[in-house]
Each structure stands twice: as C-alpha cells, then as structure tokens.
Design a protein around this motif. Structure first.
Motif, PDB file in Angstrom:
ATOM      1  N   VAL A  22      -0.475   5.658   8.349  1.00  0.00           N
ATOM      2  CA  VAL A  22      -0.214   5.060   7.051  1.00  0.00           C
ATOM      3  C   VAL A  22       0.044   6.194   6.070  1.00  0.00           C
ATOM      4  O   VAL A  22      -0.775   7.104   5.951  1.00  0.00           O
ATOM      5  N   THR A  23       1.172   6.148   5.372  1.00  0.00           N
ATOM      6  CA  THR A  23       1.473   7.159   4.370  1.00  0.00           C
ATOM      7  C   THR A  23       1.404   6.521   2.994  1.00  0.00           C
ATOM      8  O   THR A  23       2.047   5.503   2.745  1.00  0.00           O
ATOM      9  N   ILE A  24       0.613   7.116   2.130  1.00  0.00           N
ATOM     10  CA  ILE A  24       0.447   6.627   0.767  1.00  0.00           C
ATOM     11  C   ILE A  24       1.006   7.681  -0.173  1.00  0.00           C
ATOM     12  O   ILE A  24       0.586   8.837  -0.138  1.00  0.00           O
ATOM     13  N   GLN A  25       1.976   7.286  -0.977  1.00  0.00           N
ATOM     14  CA  GLN A  25       2.517   8.190  -1.982  1.00  0.00           C
ATOM     15  C   GLN A  25       1.995   7.737  -3.329  1.00  0.00           C
ATOM     16  O   GLN A  25       2.108   6.558  -3.688  1.00  0.00           O
ATOM     17  N   GLN A  26       1.419   8.684  -4.063  1.00  0.00           N
ATOM     18  CA  GLN A  26       0.804   8.333  -5.339  1.00  0.00           C
ATOM     19  C   GLN A  26       0.706   9.567  -6.213  1.00  0.00           C
ATOM     20  O   GLN A  26       0.911  10.687  -5.746  1.00  0.00           O
ATOM     21  N   GLY A  27       0.356   9.343  -7.466  1.00  0.00           N
ATOM     22  CA  GLY A  27       0.019  10.439  -8.350  1.00  0.00           C
ATOM     23  C   GLY A  27      -1.358  10.970  -7.975  1.00  0.00           C
ATOM     24  O   GLY A  27      -2.094  10.323  -7.223  1.00  0.00           O
ATOM     25  N   PRO A  28      -1.704  12.130  -8.479  1.00  0.00           N
ATOM     26  CA  PRO A  28      -3.006  12.727  -8.149  1.00  0.00           C
ATOM     27  C   PRO A  28      -4.181  11.819  -8.520  1.00  0.00           C
ATOM     28  O   PRO A  28      -4.175  11.162  -9.561  1.00  0.00           O
ATOM     29  N   ARG A  29      -5.160  11.766  -7.628  1.00  0.00           N
ATOM     30  CA  ARG A  29      -6.393  11.013  -7.840  1.00  0.00           C
ATOM     31  C   ARG A  29      -7.571  11.904  -7.433  1.00  0.00           C
ATOM     32  O   ARG A  29      -7.411  12.856  -6.680  1.00  0.00           O
ATOM     33  N   ASP A  30      -8.745  11.547  -7.874  1.00  0.00           N
ATOM     34  CA  ASP A  30      -9.915  12.359  -7.521  1.00  0.00           C
ATOM     35  C   ASP A  30     -10.325  12.112  -6.067  1.00  0.00           C
ATOM     36  O   ASP A  30     -10.009  11.083  -5.482  1.00  0.00           O
ATOM     37  N   THR A  31     -10.979  13.092  -5.493  1.00  0.00           N
ATOM     38  CA  THR A  31     -11.315  13.063  -4.069  1.00  0.00           C
ATOM     39  C   THR A  31     -12.147  11.849  -3.683  1.00  0.00           C
ATOM     40  O   THR A  31     -11.930  11.254  -2.630  1.00  0.00           O
ATOM     41  N   GLU A  32     -13.084  11.455  -4.513  1.00  0.00           N
ATOM     42  CA  GLU A  32     -13.931  10.304  -4.185  1.00  0.00           C
ATOM     43  C   GLU A  32     -13.109   9.021  -4.086  1.00  0.00           C
ATOM     44  O   GLU A  32     -13.338   8.199  -3.194  1.00  0.00           O
ATOM     45  N   LEU A  33     -12.142   8.838  -4.968  1.00  0.00           N
ATOM     46  CA  LEU A  33     -11.266   7.665  -4.893  1.00  0.00           C
ATOM     47  C   LEU A  33     -10.436   7.681  -3.610  1.00  0.00           C
ATOM     48  O   LEU A  33     -10.263   6.656  -2.947  1.00  0.00           O
ATOM     49  N   LYS A  34      -9.919   8.853  -3.250  1.00  0.00           N
ATOM     50  CA  LYS A  34      -9.128   8.964  -2.018  1.00  0.00           C
ATOM     51  C   LYS A  34      -9.991   8.722  -0.786  1.00  0.00           C
ATOM     52  O   LYS A  34      -9.560   8.073   0.164  1.00  0.00           O
ATOM     53  N   ARG A  35     -11.218   9.201  -0.810  1.00  0.00           N
ATOM     54  CA  ARG A  35     -12.143   8.978   0.307  1.00  0.00           C
ATOM     55  C   ARG A  35     -12.354   7.469   0.517  1.00  0.00           C
ATOM     56  O   ARG A  35     -12.302   6.963   1.643  1.00  0.00           O
ATOM     57  N   ASP A  36     -12.581   6.747  -0.577  1.00  0.00           N
ATOM     58  CA  ASP A  36     -12.780   5.299  -0.505  1.00  0.00           C
ATOM     59  C   ASP A  36     -11.508   4.596  -0.021  1.00  0.00           C
ATOM     60  O   ASP A  36     -11.568   3.686   0.814  1.00  0.00           O
ATOM     61  N   LEU A  37     -10.355   5.017  -0.520  1.00  0.00           N
ATOM     62  CA  LEU A  37      -9.081   4.422  -0.103  1.00  0.00           C
ATOM     63  C   LEU A  37      -8.852   4.593   1.393  1.00  0.00           C
ATOM     64  O   LEU A  37      -8.492   3.639   2.091  1.00  0.00           O
ATOM     65  N   VAL A  38      -9.066   5.800   1.905  1.00  0.00           N
ATOM     66  CA  VAL A  38      -8.880   6.064   3.335  1.00  0.00           C
ATOM     67  C   VAL A  38      -9.797   5.169   4.168  1.00  0.00           C
ATOM     68  O   VAL A  38      -9.377   4.598   5.176  1.00  0.00           O
ATOM     69  N   LYS A  39     -11.039   5.006   3.746  1.00  0.00           N
ATOM     70  CA  LYS A  39     -11.963   4.135   4.483  1.00  0.00           C
ATOM     71  C   LYS A  39     -11.476   2.695   4.480  1.00  0.00           C
ATOM     72  O   LYS A  39     -11.471   2.031   5.514  1.00  0.00           O
ATOM     73  N   ARG A  40     -11.060   2.202   3.312  1.00  0.00           N
ATOM     74  CA  ARG A  40     -10.618   0.808   3.212  1.00  0.00           C
ATOM     75  C   ARG A  40      -9.345   0.542   4.017  1.00  0.00           C
ATOM     76  O   ARG A  40      -9.221  -0.496   4.670  1.00  0.00           O
ATOM     77  N   VAL A  41      -8.405   1.470   3.964  1.00  0.00           N
ATOM     78  CA  VAL A  41      -7.161   1.307   4.736  1.00  0.00           C
ATOM     79  C   VAL A  41      -7.473   1.327   6.230  1.00  0.00           C
ATOM     80  O   VAL A  41      -6.980   0.496   6.995  1.00  0.00           O
TER      81      VAL A  41
END
Length: 78
Positions: A22-41
């Motif tokens: 899965v490739t997600i293109q986005q503007g910069p986000r904080d590491t904790e938000l990305k960690r949660d996103l990766v888990k949910r995906v």
C-alpha cells in the motif's frame, strides 16, 4: 498445493507469493500519526484478505507542501 497458513486469529489462508503493498502519498505528518495509520491499514488488509500482518507492506511517501498543488494553487501558498 502449499499448506495453509493461519492468520493471527487462527483463520486458515493459502500462501501467496504476492504481498500487498500500500502506498500512501501525503504531506508530512508526525511519527505517531503515521505509526497509527500503518497499523490501521495493515489491520484492514488482514481483516479483508485473511492474510498474516507480516505480508502487508505500507509505504508512506511524504511530499512537502511546496512540491504539490490542488485546484491550480501550490499547497504551500494556501
């Protein structure tokens, strides 16, 4: 035929040489938000495809606001 694998909840599944990427293109986000996103995906793919979490790869490509635009306007200018 390959022996069945089991998902984390014990559901049998067949092995496959193709892993979801899965490739997600986005503007910069904080590491904790990305960690949660990766888990949910990952969890969504495990649930939908009945595959082990270890087979799911999530790639986050962050694009700076001065490198993309929408509706004719550079995002950095909004």
């Amino acid at each position: 035929m390959d022996p069945p694998n089991r998902t984390p909840n014990g559901t049998p599944t067949r092995r496959s040489s193709a892993m979801p990427i899965v490739t997600i293109q986005q503007g910069p986000r904080d590491t904790e938000l990305k960690r949660d996103l990766v888990k949910r995906v990952t969890d969504a793919f495990v649930d939908a495809y009945k595959i082990p979490a270890e087979t799911v790869q999530v790639w986050i490509h962050e694009v700076p606001a001065d490198s993309w635009g929408a509706a004719g306007t550079l995002t950095a200018d909004k």
